[in-house]
Every structure is written in structure tokens, then in C-alpha cells.
Enzyme design. Structure first.
Site, PDB file in Angstrom:
ATOM      1  CE1 TYR A 141       7.342  23.204 -24.542  1.00 51.52           C
ATOM      2  CE2 TYR A 141       7.657  24.904 -22.890  1.00 51.52           C
ATOM      3  CZ  TYR A 141       7.370  24.538 -24.188  1.00 51.52           C
ATOM      4  OH  TYR A 141       7.107  25.514 -25.125  1.00 51.52           O
ATOM      5  CE  LYS A 169       3.711  23.522 -25.275  1.00 49.52           C
ATOM      6  NZ  LYS A 169       3.886  24.949 -24.947  1.00 49.52           N
TER       7      LYS A 169
END
Length: 312
Positions: A141, A169
Site C-alpha cells: 500500500y 494499491k
């Protein structure tokens, strides 16, 4: 690369699901089950739990595990579940990853350690330790606007060699850096910013982890459906139609968690209050969000359409 990789290991249209609370502020597991089932029925093939939108900083370790178990009960194998386990402490992150696996998650979302601002060698060591400790596949992330530390493209490329680090992500706002990684690895990239959904998908991303999908999962999925069908004009129109709602949810001076919950509450979907230090959206903001949602779902053009801006 290894056979554990897949073009879209966690699905294509993922929702960064809010965490429903009761009016008293307790975890609302029944609400989580109902919301998860609703999102999957309307086009999500993956759910990210206990991420930024899921208020992970203010939920306990036990609540995080119970949330995964409850949502798994609700959706079965109809959607992949990715559990947010990132913290600023590597040991704690490993513990949460192991707990997520036991609770029934399909993967873990691991954010860059925040506040301490580790250098890139330490960032890499953190992710590698988590990936080594758990059998679950890992979604990195990258959100430096919140963590204060980037996962540099060269670091991501290095981490891609690990067989369980399979996805990213992407909230980096570095489109060139993202393309560099896409060109040199088989990592599955997921647009973490709704305004980048189509742009990132067009250059090879696997899909998205969307905040506005809490309210309009079918509209988000439709952008990707149109692109997959080869109708890029329709995909563009659908993406642009989401702009005003995306701006209101994500760029209105309030965290997306606050605005998403305000809209869901107005729609009668499970949401409840936010936890402190966040404060709820005011009535005017909630009214505006509902009006934008109604305009979008009624098929009316966005408020900025036809004004002549950007013409030529």
C-alpha cells in the site's frame, strides 16, 4: 516469476469498505455483513477491510479479526477479502497478518510504516518480514501522503521478486513511477485513487480499490466493463460521470471515511458514526453528497457538463 501470481489476484473491482459502527460506536458486525453482501451483489468481486477508509487506526486487533470472520460468513467465496494489517511496528504488523489468515482473509494489505519515516532499505525489510511470516499474498500500500514515506519504484521492483508480494494499491500520484513498475514486473496494480481508475487500468492495472464503490459499486465496475468490452468511449464517459461524486467524497476537505459514511447513512446502508478523532460530516455536506449521488444514478450529466470549460 512464480505460478502464485495472477493477473488480478484479488479480483478486479475492490471496494475499500467502511467499517460500520453502532450509534454507540461499537463494531456493527451485522451491519458489516449486510453491507458486504450488498457490495458484492452490485459488482464488487473483492473487499478491502480495515484499510484507511475502514478506520484501521481506531479499531482494535480483535475487532479487525472479527470483521474478517463476519464478512467471510456473509460473502463466502463470492469475493476476495484483503485485510488491512499495516502498522508502524513490524512485529505488530506480522501479528495482524497471522490473525487475518486465521480469520479467513485471502490476502493482506500492508502500508508503509508511518511516522518513523524509515529509509528505503528499512521499508523493504519491513515488507519482506511480513511476507516471510505469513502464507497470505501481500498487497503493498503506497500512500505517501498519509505515511510520509514513499515505496520508491526501485524498491517495489525489488520486492516483486518475493513470491508472496503480488500486488500494489497505488495512491502514490506518481504515474510515471507506476508505469515503470508495470513495465518491469508482473505485479498486479490496483488504482487506490478513484480519479485514476480508468487511466491506470488502460496501462495494465488489474483493477481498483475504490472508496466511492461504497456507494456506487456498479458504476465503478461499469467503467472497467466498458473498457474490457473495447468501448473506450463509453469507459471514458462513465469515468467522467463519476468525477463530481469522487471530488465530493475525496477532495472536499474531509477524509473519505467521513464523507463515505455520511452518504451511506443517507442511503440507509450500514455505516454509523466515525470514531474520534474524526468528526461526522455536517448536514450540508451530507445533503450535497446525496444530491450528487442521485444525479449520478438518475443518469443526469454532472453539474460541470456543458459549461464550455476546456473547450477547443
Amino acid at each position: 516469476m512464480t505460478s502464485t501470481r495472477d493477473a488480478a489476484p484479488f479480483g478486479r473491482t475492490l471496494c475499500a469498505m467502511i467499517t460500520p459502527f453502532t450509534e454507540e460506536g461499537a463494531l456493527d458486525l451485522d451491519g458489516a455483513r449486510r453491507l458486504a453482501a450488498h457490495l458484492v451483489a452490485r459488482g464488487c468481486d473483492g473487499l478491502v477491510l480495515s484499510g484507511t477508509t475502514g478506520e484501521s487506526p481506531t479499531t482494535t486487533d480483535e475487532e479487525k479479526a472479527r470483521l474478517v470472520t463476519a464478512v467471510r460468513e456473509a460473502v463466502g467465496d463470492r469475493a476476495a477479502l484483503v485485510a488491512g494489517v499495516g502498522t508502524s511496528d513490524t512485529r505488530h504488523t506480522v501479528e495482524l497478518a497471522l490473525a487475518a489468515a486465521e480469520a479467513g482473509a485471502d490476502g493482506v494489505l500492508v502500508v508503509t510504516p508511518y511516522y518513523s519515516r524509515p529509509p528505503q532499505e528499512a521499508v523493504a525489510a519491513h515488507f519482506l518480514e511480513v511476507a516471510d511470516a505469513s502464507e497470505l499474498p501481500v498487497m503493498l500500500y503506497d500512500i505517501p501522503g498519509r505515511t510520509g514515506t514513499r515505496i520508491a519504484p526501485d524498491t517495489v521492483i525489488r520486492l516483486a521478486r518475493h513470491p508472496r508480494i503480488v500486488a500494489v494499491k497505488d495512491c502514490s500520484y506518481d504515474f510515471l513511477g507506476t508505469q515503470k513498475v508495470l513495465a518491469r514486473t508482473e505485479l498486479a496494480y490496483y488504482a487506490g485513487c478513484d480519479e485514476h481508475l480508468l487511466a491506470l487500468y488502460a496501462v495494465g492495472a488489474a483493477g481498483c480499490v475504490s472508496t466511492i464503490a461504497n456507494a456506487v459499486p456498479d458504476r465503478v465496475a461499469a467503467v472497467l466493463d466498458a473498457f474490457d468490452a473495447g468501448d473506450t468511449g463509453r469507459a471514458t464517459a462513465l469515468q467522467l460521470a463519476l468525477t463530481t461524486l469522487t471530488e465530493a467524497v475525496m477532495e472536499a476537505g474531509l477524509p473519505g471515511t467521513v464523507t463515505a459514511k455520511a452518504l451511506l447513512n443517507r442511503l440507509g446502508l450500514p455505516a454509523g458514526p466515525v470514531r474520534a478523532p474524526l468528526l461526522p460530516a455536517g448536514r450540508e455536506t451530507a445533503d450535497e453528497l446525496l444530491a450528487l449521488y442521485e444525479a449520478l444514478t438518475a443518469g443526469r450529466p454532472p453539474a460541470w457538463a456543458g459549461t464550455g470549460a476546456g473547450g477547443g
